[in-house]
Design a protein around this motif. Structure first.
Motif, PDB file in Angstrom:
ATOM      1  N   LEU A  21      -1.180   6.368  -1.538  1.00 54.59           N
ATOM      2  CA  LEU A  21      -0.413   5.877  -0.392  1.00 54.59           C
ATOM      3  C   LEU A  21       0.165   7.051   0.394  1.00 54.59           C
ATOM      4  CD1 LEU A  21       0.733   3.297   1.028  1.00 54.59           C
ATOM      5  CD2 LEU A  21       2.789   3.625  -0.364  1.00 54.59           C
ATOM      6  N   TYR A  22       0.660   8.037  -0.322  1.00 60.10           N
ATOM      7  CA  TYR A  22       1.214   9.254   0.286  1.00 60.10           C
ATOM      8  C   TYR A  22       0.156   9.953   1.139  1.00 60.10           C
ATOM      9  CZ  TYR A  22       3.359  13.986   0.163  1.00 60.10           C
ATOM     10  OH  TYR A  22       3.893  15.211   0.469  1.00 60.10           O
ATOM     11  N   ALA A  23      -1.061  10.073   0.608  1.00 61.88           N
ATOM     12  CA  ALA A  23      -2.145  10.723   1.346  1.00 61.88           C
ATOM     13  C   ALA A  23      -2.585   9.892   2.546  1.00 61.88           C
ATOM     14  CB  ALA A  23      -3.326  10.965   0.407  1.00 61.88           C
ATOM     15  N   LEU A  24      -2.660   8.566   2.380  1.00 59.98           N
ATOM     16  CA  LEU A  24      -3.056   7.689   3.489  1.00 59.98           C
ATOM     17  C   LEU A  24      -2.063   7.813   4.647  1.00 59.98           C
ATOM     18  CD1 LEU A  24      -4.811   5.338   4.637  1.00 59.98           C
ATOM     19  CD2 LEU A  24      -3.223   3.771   3.491  1.00 59.98           C
ATOM     20  N   ALA A  25      -0.777   7.804   4.324  1.00 59.58           N
ATOM     21  CA  ALA A  25       0.250   7.892   5.364  1.00 59.58           C
ATOM     22  C   ALA A  25       0.140   9.200   6.139  1.00 59.58           C
ATOM     23  CB  ALA A  25       1.629   7.771   4.730  1.00 59.58           C
ATOM     24  N   GLY A  29      -0.418  10.501  10.448  1.00 66.82           N
ATOM     25  CA  GLY A  29       0.588  11.259  11.176  1.00 66.82           C
ATOM     26  C   GLY A  29       1.962  11.334  10.558  1.00 66.82           C
ATOM     27  N   LEU A  30       2.199  10.640   9.452  1.00 72.56           N
ATOM     28  CA  LEU A  30       3.501  10.740   8.803  1.00 72.56           C
ATOM     29  C   LEU A  30       3.584  12.052   8.026  1.00 72.56           C
ATOM     30  CD1 LEU A  30       4.091   7.097   7.569  1.00 72.56           C
ATOM     31  CD2 LEU A  30       5.732   8.448   8.868  1.00 72.56           C
ATOM     32  N   SER A  31       4.700  12.733   8.122  1.00 69.30           N
ATOM     33  CA  SER A  31       4.833  14.005   7.401  1.00 69.30           C
ATOM     34  C   SER A  31       5.155  13.746   5.938  1.00 69.30           C
ATOM     35  CB  SER A  31       5.938  14.855   8.028  1.00 69.30           C
ATOM     36  OG  SER A  31       7.218  14.337   7.689  1.00 69.30           O
ATOM     37  N   GLY A  32       4.692  14.647   5.105  1.00 68.42           N
ATOM     38  CA  GLY A  32       4.977  14.540   3.683  1.00 68.42           C
ATOM     39  C   GLY A  32       6.467  14.575   3.402  1.00 68.42           C
ATOM     40  N   ASP A  33       7.203  15.426   4.158  1.00 75.87           N
ATOM     41  CA  ASP A  33       8.645  15.529   3.947  1.00 75.87           C
ATOM     42  C   ASP A  33       9.347  14.212   4.241  1.00 75.87           C
ATOM     43  OD1 ASP A  33       8.397  18.153   3.191  1.00 75.87           O
ATOM     44  OD2 ASP A  33       8.943  18.973   5.164  1.00 75.87           O
ATOM     45  N   VAL A  65       4.838   3.333   5.924  1.00 72.92           N
ATOM     46  CA  VAL A  65       3.420   3.093   6.198  1.00 72.92           C
ATOM     47  C   VAL A  65       3.259   1.841   7.057  1.00 72.92           C
ATOM     48  CG1 VAL A  65       1.220   2.489   5.129  1.00 72.92           C
ATOM     49  CG2 VAL A  65       2.635   4.281   4.128  1.00 72.92           C
ATOM     50  N   GLU A  66       4.011   0.817   6.740  1.00 71.01           N
ATOM     51  CA  GLU A  66       3.951  -0.438   7.505  1.00 71.01           C
ATOM     52  C   GLU A  66       4.291  -0.207   8.977  1.00 71.01           C
ATOM     53  OE1 GLU A  66       3.851  -4.902   7.446  1.00 71.01           O
ATOM     54  OE2 GLU A  66       2.963  -3.284   6.283  1.00 71.01           O
TER      55      GLU A  66
END
Length: 349
Positions: A21-25, A29-33, A65-66
């Protein structure tokens, strides 16, 4: 109720589904931080191969993510998952000689697949039905994870040559049912499941014909039945040493199955107070009355479809005051009387 897992229990291995899920996000464009901050984690945390996170943390990422990913992100997530991501279960599956063994492992050791749901198997004359139920939360976002779960299982099934052509042709007696209503991305869902999925059903379930379960898996790693059985027995023995994690909703529904239908009695059996039970169920986005209603509806459908029990017997088994109360309940839920449902096309879908 400390012996049961809830939204704060650390039961999700980071390196399996949460990491996906972290990788998909991040792909959208979502940052890991940002994701880690929402989950209360650091980069040092996720480098720990033994990290476990709670549903509270997992859900925090899922809500981001949603907001930022396409509405069919549950399907995208499912496409990222393979049996290889399920660790010990993967090894067990590769050494099964037939899908009867695979399903047996999924039901008995479902924590190797996900801690979010549990699976209940029902055998009928013609079909095996796997019902999917939440362990400890009815948060609406779990609908996405249900799609993800079923797609991961579906991909595993069609990876086998024995089933691929039959199921993809649409002629197989095989179906996946989702309880929530048909989404705007229905065309994407239907393509992902090769038209073998139906929304707006009365439960979350996978239905497969009994004959398929006896079909040998020719591309398994087993060289002969003796080795297969020995390997599966060994793996089962190892998995039985792992704790079986039961959620609060699962425990409550088990009590309903023992005809415990009163809040106070259920709370006592769960070693807590009625007030605490109500509070914990509220944290799980549900209530005692809602869970009892869902249990009765689901069981009534099953009993009407797959048994010859009379309405009187069903009413008694489900704790209704009388048969009339059961009829009114079922008609309010479905728009049909129990008799009309039992003899109509609905009971054969």
């Amino acid at each position: 109720m400390s012996q049961f897992i809830d939204v704060h229990s650390p039961v999700f291995p980071w390196h399996l589904h949460p990491a996906q899920l972290y990788a998909l996000a991040q792909e959208y464009g979502l940052s890991g931080d940002t994701l880690l901050q929402a989950a209360g984690l650091s980069n040092e945390d996720i480098s720990n191969s033994e990290l476990l996170i709670s549903w509270h943390q997992y859900r925090a990422m899922a809500r981001l993510v949603e907001q930022h990913c396409p509405p069919h992100w549950g399907i995208l997530m499912g496409q990222r998952l393979t049996l290889a991501s399920h660790g010990l279960l993967s090894l067990a599956v590769m050494n099964c000689s037939g899908w009867d063994q695979v399903l047996d492992l999924m039901v008995k050791f479902k924590n190797l697949v996900t801690a979010l749901f549990y699976v209940e198997k029902h055998d009928t004359d013609e079909h095996v039905i796997l019902l999917l139920r939440p362990e400890f939360s009815r948060d609406p976002i779990t609908q996405k994870f249900i799609e993800c779960f079923f797609l991961a299982i579906y991909q595993a099934i069609i990876s086998l040559a024995e089933f691929r052509d039959l199921i993809k042709s649409g002629t197989a007696d095989f179906r996946i049912y989702l309880q929530h209503q048909k989404p705007d991305y229905n065309d994407i869902s239907q393509a992902a499941f090769d038209q073998n999925i139906e929304y707006g059903y009365w439960c979350y379930a996978l239905k497969v014909h009994q004959s398929y379960l006896q079909t040998p898996i020719s591309n398994s790693n087993a060289s002969n039945p003796v080795i297969t059985n020995n390997m599966v027995t060994l793996l089962k023995g190892q998995m039985q040493q792992m704790p079986i994690l039961t959620g609060e909703l699962h425990a409550l529904h088990s009590l309903f199955g023992k005809q415990q239908f009163q809040l106070e009695k259920c709370a006592s059996r769960l070693h807590t107070s009625a007030t605490t039970l109500k509070r914990r169920l509220k944290q799980a986005d549900t209530s005692f009355n809602s869970e009892l209603k869902l249990y009765r509806s689901e069981q009534a459908h099953l009993l009407l479809m797959y048994t010859q029990l009379s309405q009187d017997d069903i009413a008694q088994q489900l704790g209704f005051q009388d048969t009339g109360s059961f009829r009114r309940f079922f008609k309010a839920e479905t728009g049909l009387t129990p008799i009309d449902f039992r003899h109509g096309p609905h009971s054969h879908s």
